[in-house]
Scaffold this active site. Sequence first.
Site, PDB file in Angstrom:
ATOM      1  N   SER A  72      54.426 -12.648  71.801  1.00 46.79           N
ATOM      2  CA  SER A  72      53.913 -13.836  72.483  1.00 46.79           C
ATOM      3  C   SER A  72      54.743 -14.077  73.738  1.00 46.79           C
ATOM      4  O   SER A  72      55.918 -13.719  73.788  1.00 46.79           O
ATOM      5  CB  SER A  72      54.032 -15.056  71.577  1.00 46.79           C
ATOM      6  OG  SER A  72      55.390 -15.401  71.393  1.00 46.79           O
ATOM      7  N   ASP A  73      54.121 -14.659  74.747  1.00 46.13           N
ATOM      8  CA  ASP A  73      54.930 -15.201  75.834  1.00 46.13           C
ATOM      9  C   ASP A  73      55.773 -16.323  75.213  1.00 46.13           C
ATOM     10  O   ASP A  73      55.498 -16.776  74.098  1.00 46.13           O
ATOM     11  CB  ASP A  73      54.043 -15.719  76.984  1.00 46.13           C
ATOM     12  CG  ASP A  73      54.842 -15.889  78.283  1.00 46.13           C
ATOM     13  OD1 ASP A  73      56.093 -15.919  78.216  1.00 46.13           O
ATOM     14  OD2 ASP A  73      54.234 -16.009  79.365  1.00 46.13           O
ATOM     15  N   TRP A  74      56.771 -16.764  75.917  1.00 43.79           N
ATOM     16  CA  TRP A  74      57.776 -17.670  75.345  1.00 43.79           C
ATOM     17  C   TRP A  74      57.196 -19.056  75.019  1.00 43.79           C
ATOM     18  O   TRP A  74      56.980 -19.864  75.910  1.00 43.79           O
ATOM     19  CB  TRP A  74      58.948 -17.756  76.317  1.00 43.79           C
ATOM     20  CG  TRP A  74      59.991 -16.691  76.074  1.00 43.79           C
ATOM     21  CD1 TRP A  74      61.329 -16.912  75.959  1.00 43.79           C
ATOM     22  CD2 TRP A  74      59.826 -15.273  75.886  1.00 43.79           C
ATOM     23  NE1 TRP A  74      61.981 -15.712  75.695  1.00 43.79           N
ATOM     24  CE2 TRP A  74      61.099 -14.708  75.651  1.00 43.79           C
ATOM     25  CE3 TRP A  74      58.713 -14.414  75.852  1.00 43.79           C
ATOM     26  CZ2 TRP A  74      61.304 -13.346  75.416  1.00 43.79           C
ATOM     27  CZ3 TRP A  74      58.905 -13.058  75.616  1.00 43.79           C
ATOM     28  CH2 TRP A  74      60.185 -12.549  75.405  1.00 43.79           C
TER      29      TRP A  74
END
Length: 996
Positions: free
Chosen positions: A372-374
Site C-alpha cells: 500500500s502507499d503510506w
Amino acid sequence: MAPVESHELRRGKYAKLDAPVDDESPTRPSFDSNASSYEDLEEFDPLNYDAGTLKQKRSTGNLRARKASFRDAEFAEKAPRKRKWTPSRLCCGLVLLFVAATVLLLSAGGIWAWKSAPKDGLSPPWYPTPKGGQDAAWAESYKKAAKLVEQMTLVEKVNITTGTGWSMDMCVGNTHPVPRLKFPGLCLQDGPLGLRFADNSTAFPAGVTVGATWNKDLMYQRGRAHGKEAKGKGINVLLGPAMGPLGRMPAGGRNWEGFGTDPVLQGIAAAQTIKGIQDEGVIATAKHYLLNEQEHFRQAWEWSTPNAISSNIDDRTIHEIYAWPFAESVRAGVASVMCSYNMVNSSYACQNSKLMNGILKDELGFQGFIQSDWLAQRSGVASALAGLDVTMPGDGLKWADGKSLFGPELTKAVLNGSVPMERLNDMATRVVAAWYQLGQDDTKTWPLPPPDGEGGPNFSSWTDEEVGFLHHGSTDGSTGVVNKFVNVQGEGNDFHGNLVRRVAAEGTVLVKNEGNLLPLDRNGWKADEKAGQMTKYRVGVFGEDSRLNKKGINNCKDRGCNEGTLASGWGSGAVEYPYLVEPLWALRQQFNNDSVYLVDYPSNHLPKDKTLLEEQDVCIVFANADAGEGYLSSDKIRGDRNDLYLQKGGDKLIQGVAKGCGGGKGKVIVVIHTVGPVLLENWIDEPSVKAVLIAHLPGQESGNSLVDVFFGDVNPSGRLPYTIAKNEDDYGPGSKILFFPNGLTPQQNFSEGLYIDYRHFDKQGIAPRYEFGYGLSYTTFHLSSLLVTSHGPKTPLPASRPKGIDPPTFSTDIPDPKTALFPPGFKKLSKYIYPYLSSTDGIKKPEIQTNMLQSPLSEAGGAQGGNPDLYTEVLTVSASVTNIGLVDGDSVVQLYISFPQDYKDPESGEPVDFPVRVLRGFEKVHVEAGRQGPIPGVKGSPHGGGGNSKKVVFKVTRKDLSYWDVKKQNWVMPTTGEFEIQVGFSSRNLPLQEKW
Ligand code: BGC
Ligand code: BGC
C-alpha cells in the site's frame, strides 16, 4: 546524540496529518473480524455473493442509506460536544441559539453528505486473488519461497506482510524479519529519483527529464545507477519508478516523478528503469496504481475530507492509457507494485479487487507483491481479499500509533476464517519469492542484518548523526550507530554525477532557436559576428533560478520550497542534494573572461540600474515552475500547481528582459526549469526572445548539463514528453485540477476517456504552441525509406491464454489461536507493530471454509504483462534518418499509428472511436554529420552537409495495433479498414506515412 530538530524536521513530514481531526476519523475501524463491519467489507464480502451470478445480495441493506446514517451519526455526535462549553446560565440562551444553529447547519450538512455519498458497486468485483507462482519466469523463486513459507508460523507470515510502523526502523518502510529462518526484514525506501533521507548518494534528474531524453539506454543506465546506490545503502525495495500520475492534468503535483503524458513513452521509460534497478538486485516498485492524478484530496483527511477522491473511469481508458505503463512494468519483471491513496470508481485503490486481483494479478500476471502507499490502506479484510499483500508503513488509519489494519488484526482474521489461510500464504510467498527473484538471498551481495551479518540498511531516515535512536518513532530510548555514511555515488568513470549530467543535458528541450543563436561560443562573438566588434561580448544573466538557494541547497524539508534554481520537485520523490551545480557559476566558468564580460542580476526583479540590461549583447534569463506532493505546500501551491504559468514573477521578468536587453537590440535566451508544461505565450513571440531551453528538473548537475547544451558540446536531443498549449483551456475540461471538494467524497470523472494531452489536441484540432514529441537540434535531419513489413494477416484476437504453471500449495490448517499470543516475557516497544495477540478472547475457529466463487480468468492474461501473443511482432517498420546539417547529433525518430477510420465493431455494428494517432515507438539514434556533398534531391540540404544515414527499426506488436474491447474483455485488432503507419520527428511532424 542527534539534535532534536533534525528528528522533528523529518518526522514533521507527516506531522500535519496527525492533526486532531484524525480523532474523529469515521473511516473504517480496524476490523474485529468476529464482528466485521459492513463498512469494512463494502468492497466485497465473498460470502455475500450469489453463486453463479456474481451479483451482490442486497441483504446487507442499502449501502447508500447505511452510509448516510453512518455519517449523520457522526455529525450528531459532534453537536453535544459544544454543550461542554456552556460556561454559565447567563449565556445559556446564546449557547442554545448557537447549538440550534449548529444542529441546523449540521443537518444541512448531513443532507449534503447523504447526497454526496459515493455510489457503491461501480467497480466490479474480482475474486479470489490469483496466486503468485503461475509464471515460469518465477518458477525457481516460488519453489524456494514455498519451502521457506511452509516452515513459517502464522505470526511469522503476518510479520512479513506488515510494516513495523512509521519511523520505527531505519527506512521509510520496514517489514519484520523471520530470524529463525534467516529471512531479513526488508528496507523500503523512496524514491523515484534517488535515495530519500540518505547521505552520500546522488540526486538524479527527475522522471520528466528522463522521459524528455527519449533515450532508452539512458533510462536503463539511470535505473541501474539508482539500483546500485540502493544496494550500497542496504535498501531491498526502491519505491520507484513512478508512472502514475500519468499527467492527465498538466498541473498535477507529482507528474514530474513520472516520464511524460503518454502511456507508451511512460511504459518504455518505466520498464527500462525497472530493468536497470532490478539488474542490480534491488526490487523496484511500480507506483502509484492507479489514477492518483492529482494531489488535492488524494488521501482521506489530508484535505479535511473524510474520504479520498474517487477517480471515475471506464474500463477501456484504464487499459489503453493508465494501466499501460504498469503492464510494461510487469512485463519487465517488476517485483513490487504500490497501490495508491485515491479511490477508483468509488473503491479505494488498495481494496479494489478489479484493479488488484483482476487486472494486475490475473490479466497482467503480476508475480510480485502489492504494497500500500503510506496509509493508503483503509480496511483490513477487504484489502487482503482484494489482493493487497503488504501494508505500509504498517500503521493503519493514523500515523505511528502502533495500530495496524494487518498485524494482529490479520492474525485474528486468519484465525477466525475471515481471511483464508490460503490468502495469507500467498501474501507471504509473494514477498519471499520477490526476494529470491532478485537474488537477495545471496549473502555475499546481501549480507544479513545483525546479529547474523553486517547487512541491512546502513543509514537512518530520521537523523543525520552517526549515533541515533534504533526505533525513532518509539519511546524506546535505545541508541546505536545508525548512519555509516557509505558513499554510493560511484567513482572514476562510474561516478554517477557524470550520468546525471548526460541525462539532464539530453532531457533539455530546445524549443526555439531563431537565427541559430545557440550554441554560443565560449569566446563570445562568433566568427560571422566578429567583424567590427570592438568590445567584449557582453552577457547578462537574470533570474533567481540561475543561482542557488541562499539558505542552502537542502534548506526546505523534502525540497518543499521554490528558492533559487529548481532541480527537483518536492515531496517523497525528492532527495537531499549531495551538491548542486549552480547554472550561473557554470556559465561563468565556461565563458572566456578575456573576450566575454558577464554580469549577473540573479533576482526575479528587474535591475533598477537599467544599464545592466541595456549594455548586454545577450541576456540569459532563468525562470521556473515548481510542484510536488500534497503534504507540503509552498507559495500557496498545495502540491498541484494553481496554474500553468511560470512562478515567482517569471513571465514578467522575461518580458522585462526581452524589452530591455541591449536597449531592445539584445538577444534573449530563456532557460526554464520546470515540473511540466508551462505556458510561454506571455513572451514567446517577443522578437528579442531568440532561444528557449526547457531544462526540466536536471538534478545535481544542473549548471553543467546546461552549459553542455549552451556551447554545443551536447547537441540538444530532448523532446517534449507532453504538449505545451497556448491556453490552459486548450488541454480540455478533463485537464483541470479539482481544487474544491464537490462532495464529502470528491468525485472526478475521467469523462474525456482516451483524449488526454496530444490525443485531445488532435481530436479537437487545436494548435498547440509546441506539440508532444517536439524539440530542435543544432543540426537538421531528414527521413526517408519507410518500409512496413507485415508478418501475417490481420486477425482480431490474440491466441488463447496459455496455461501457466501450478502455484505452490500449502497446508491451510488454522493453528491454535494460543500460538499467536505474545510470547511470555516479550519486551514490546511502544507504538511498534507486532503480529501477536494479547488475548484470544472471542476468536472462534471458523466452522466451514466457504469456497469463494472464481471470477472468470482474463483471455488477455497468461504471462507477465498479459497474454504473450499480445507482444508478438505483427509489423516491422523501418526508416532511414540522415543528418543533413553540419554537426553531429541525435535524432529521436517517432512512430505513430492511426487506427482505421470509421471502424465499426463487427458484431454490434457500433462505431469504435479512436484517437487521431497514438505513439507506438521511438528510437534515438546518433548520426554524424556528412562530410561529402549535398544530398541529391533533398530539400534543406543547402550547406552541402552531405548525409550520413542510420536505419531505425520498430517492432510493432499485436497490442500496439489493438484496442481494448470492453465486451470481449480482450484486445481486439481491427481487421477491416486500414491502419496508417507514420514516422517522423514529433506528433505533428510525420513526413513518412504508409497504409497497412
Ligand atoms: C507517497 C509515496 C511514497 C511514500 C513513502 C507517500 O506519501 O505517495 O510515493 O513512496 O509516501 O514515503
Ligand atoms: C458528483 C458531483 C460532481 C460530478 C462531476 C459526481 O459524481 O456527485 O458532485 O459534480 O461527479 O465530478
